[in-house]
Design an enzyme around this catalytic site. Sequence first.
Site, PDB file in Angstrom:
ATOM      1  N   HIS A   9      39.390  43.881  52.179  1.00 47.67           N
ATOM      2  CA  HIS A   9      39.422  43.682  50.729  1.00 47.67           C
ATOM      3  C   HIS A   9      39.381  42.203  50.382  1.00 47.67           C
ATOM      4  O   HIS A   9      40.233  41.440  50.851  1.00 47.67           O
ATOM      5  CB  HIS A   9      40.709  44.316  50.171  1.00 47.67           C
ATOM      6  CG  HIS A   9      40.784  44.342  48.686  1.00 47.67           C
ATOM      7  ND1 HIS A   9      41.908  43.973  47.991  1.00 47.67           N
ATOM      8  CD2 HIS A   9      39.875  44.700  47.744  1.00 47.67           C
ATOM      9  CE1 HIS A   9      41.701  44.122  46.696  1.00 47.67           C
ATOM     10  NE2 HIS A   9      40.466  44.556  46.518  1.00 47.67           N
ATOM     11  N   ASP A  38      34.172  40.270  45.277  1.00 46.67           N
ATOM     12  CA  ASP A  38      33.899  40.402  43.836  1.00 46.67           C
ATOM     13  C   ASP A  38      32.929  39.315  43.404  1.00 46.67           C
ATOM     14  O   ASP A  38      33.062  38.155  43.814  1.00 46.67           O
ATOM     15  CB  ASP A  38      35.199  40.233  43.050  1.00 46.67           C
ATOM     16  CG  ASP A  38      36.278  41.179  43.511  1.00 46.67           C
ATOM     17  OD1 ASP A  38      36.129  42.390  43.304  1.00 46.67           O
ATOM     18  OD2 ASP A  38      37.288  40.699  44.092  1.00 46.67           O
ATOM     19  N   HIS A  51      37.512  37.005  41.707  1.00 45.29           N
ATOM     20  CA  HIS A  51      37.988  38.265  41.139  1.00 45.29           C
ATOM     21  C   HIS A  51      38.262  38.156  39.651  1.00 45.29           C
ATOM     22  O   HIS A  51      37.848  38.998  38.856  1.00 45.29           O
ATOM     23  CB  HIS A  51      39.262  38.695  41.873  1.00 45.29           C
ATOM     24  CG  HIS A  51      39.872  39.956  41.362  1.00 45.29           C
ATOM     25  ND1 HIS A  51      40.701  39.985  40.260  1.00 45.29           N
ATOM     26  CD2 HIS A  51      39.768  41.243  41.782  1.00 45.29           C
ATOM     27  CE1 HIS A  51      41.080  41.231  40.036  1.00 45.29           C
ATOM     28  NE2 HIS A  51      40.533  42.015  40.945  1.00 45.29           N
ATOM     29  N   GLU A 111      31.331  44.074  44.670  1.00 43.82           N
ATOM     30  CA  GLU A 111      31.850  44.606  43.406  1.00 43.82           C
ATOM     31  C   GLU A 111      31.496  43.663  42.266  1.00 43.82           C
ATOM     32  O   GLU A 111      31.912  42.496  42.256  1.00 43.82           O
ATOM     33  CB  GLU A 111      33.374  44.786  43.477  1.00 43.82           C
ATOM     34  CG  GLU A 111      33.856  45.395  42.164  1.00 43.82           C
ATOM     35  CD  GLU A 111      35.352  45.380  41.958  1.00 43.82           C
ATOM     36  OE1 GLU A 111      36.121  45.226  42.922  1.00 43.82           O
ATOM     37  OE2 GLU A 111      35.742  45.512  40.785  1.00 43.82           O
TER      38      GLU A 111
HETATM   39  O1  G3P Z   1      36.505  47.456  45.137  1.00 53.10           O
HETATM   40  C1  G3P Z   1      37.822  47.860  45.313  1.00 53.10           C
HETATM   41  C2  G3P Z   1      38.803  46.975  44.612  1.00 53.10           C
HETATM   42  O2  G3P Z   1      38.501  45.634  44.890  1.00 53.10           O
HETATM   43  C3  G3P Z   1      38.826  47.187  43.129  1.00 53.10           C
HETATM   44  O3  G3P Z   1      39.836  46.506  42.468  1.00 53.10           O
HETATM   45  O4  G3P Z   1      40.788  44.657  41.179  1.00 53.10           O
HETATM   46  O5  G3P Z   1      40.828  44.570  43.662  1.00 53.10           O
HETATM   47  O6  G3P Z   1      38.690  44.265  42.433  1.00 53.10           O
HETATM   48  P1  G3P Z   1      40.036  44.922  42.432  1.00 53.10           P
HETATM   49 MG    MG Z   2      37.263  44.111  44.077  1.00 57.42          MG
END
Ligand code: G3P
Ligand code: MG
Length: 240
Positions: A9, A38, A51, A111
Amino acid sequence: MLTSRLIGHRGVASLAPENTLAGIRLAAEMGVKWVEVDVTLLGDDTPILIHDADLARCSNAEGLVIDLSRRDLKNIDAGSWFSKEYAGEPLPLLSDALTLISHLGLGLNLEIKTHSIDPDKIAHIVQSCLRSNPFPADKLLISSFEHETLQAWYQTEKKTALGYLVEALPDDWQQRLDMIRARSLNFDWQQVSAREFMMVKESGFELYSYTCNDPEQGELLWQQGVDGVITDYPQRFPIS
Ligand code: G3P
Ligand code: MG
């Protein structure tokens, strides 16, 4: 299945500053096969990895990402907030991240963070960046919480695997997934029940759950049919 059972992540958010090239390199060194990062746009439409819409949490700067242009990036340190070891780590351009991830042979769950940006605009700019920095289609999943952004993507590019991100499962999930021929539902494992996600799987969609940092919970999710677990702590899991 498109991606792997374990997805780092924001790179490896527990061990390196999130959404940085250093984090991506570390994921590869650890044997992680896929990373999630992201992407959003600067004010001059340059796509970068970050992010938040705001710079404060993950850099030495303050203010909105959308107020920056590419020439401002040289003054931004996206590593010191995490630890001295990462001082001077840049806010990465998407183009540089694509080159690195491709070079390392990793898969990419990219993402799109639309924030206040027009969905068509951000989808098309990211598509353009991918055309300029080709990335293997069989190692790429484009995901977003913004269904409009995925629709915009799908309108001009039908071949990319798309993952629709949700927190809780919306009532019209099937319609939303079908509309963009989604490859996967990417869901918050704390908000979507096993009964719900099994129903989605039975309709033919892959399942990716975020953000699971407990290996016992991850094992349960895999056993229940989740294809991939997105985690800040890949070091806690069996990496295969
Ligand atoms: O893509 C999974 C996750 O990253 C979504 O939430 O807020 O961590 O970008 P966030
Ligand atoms: Mg994410």
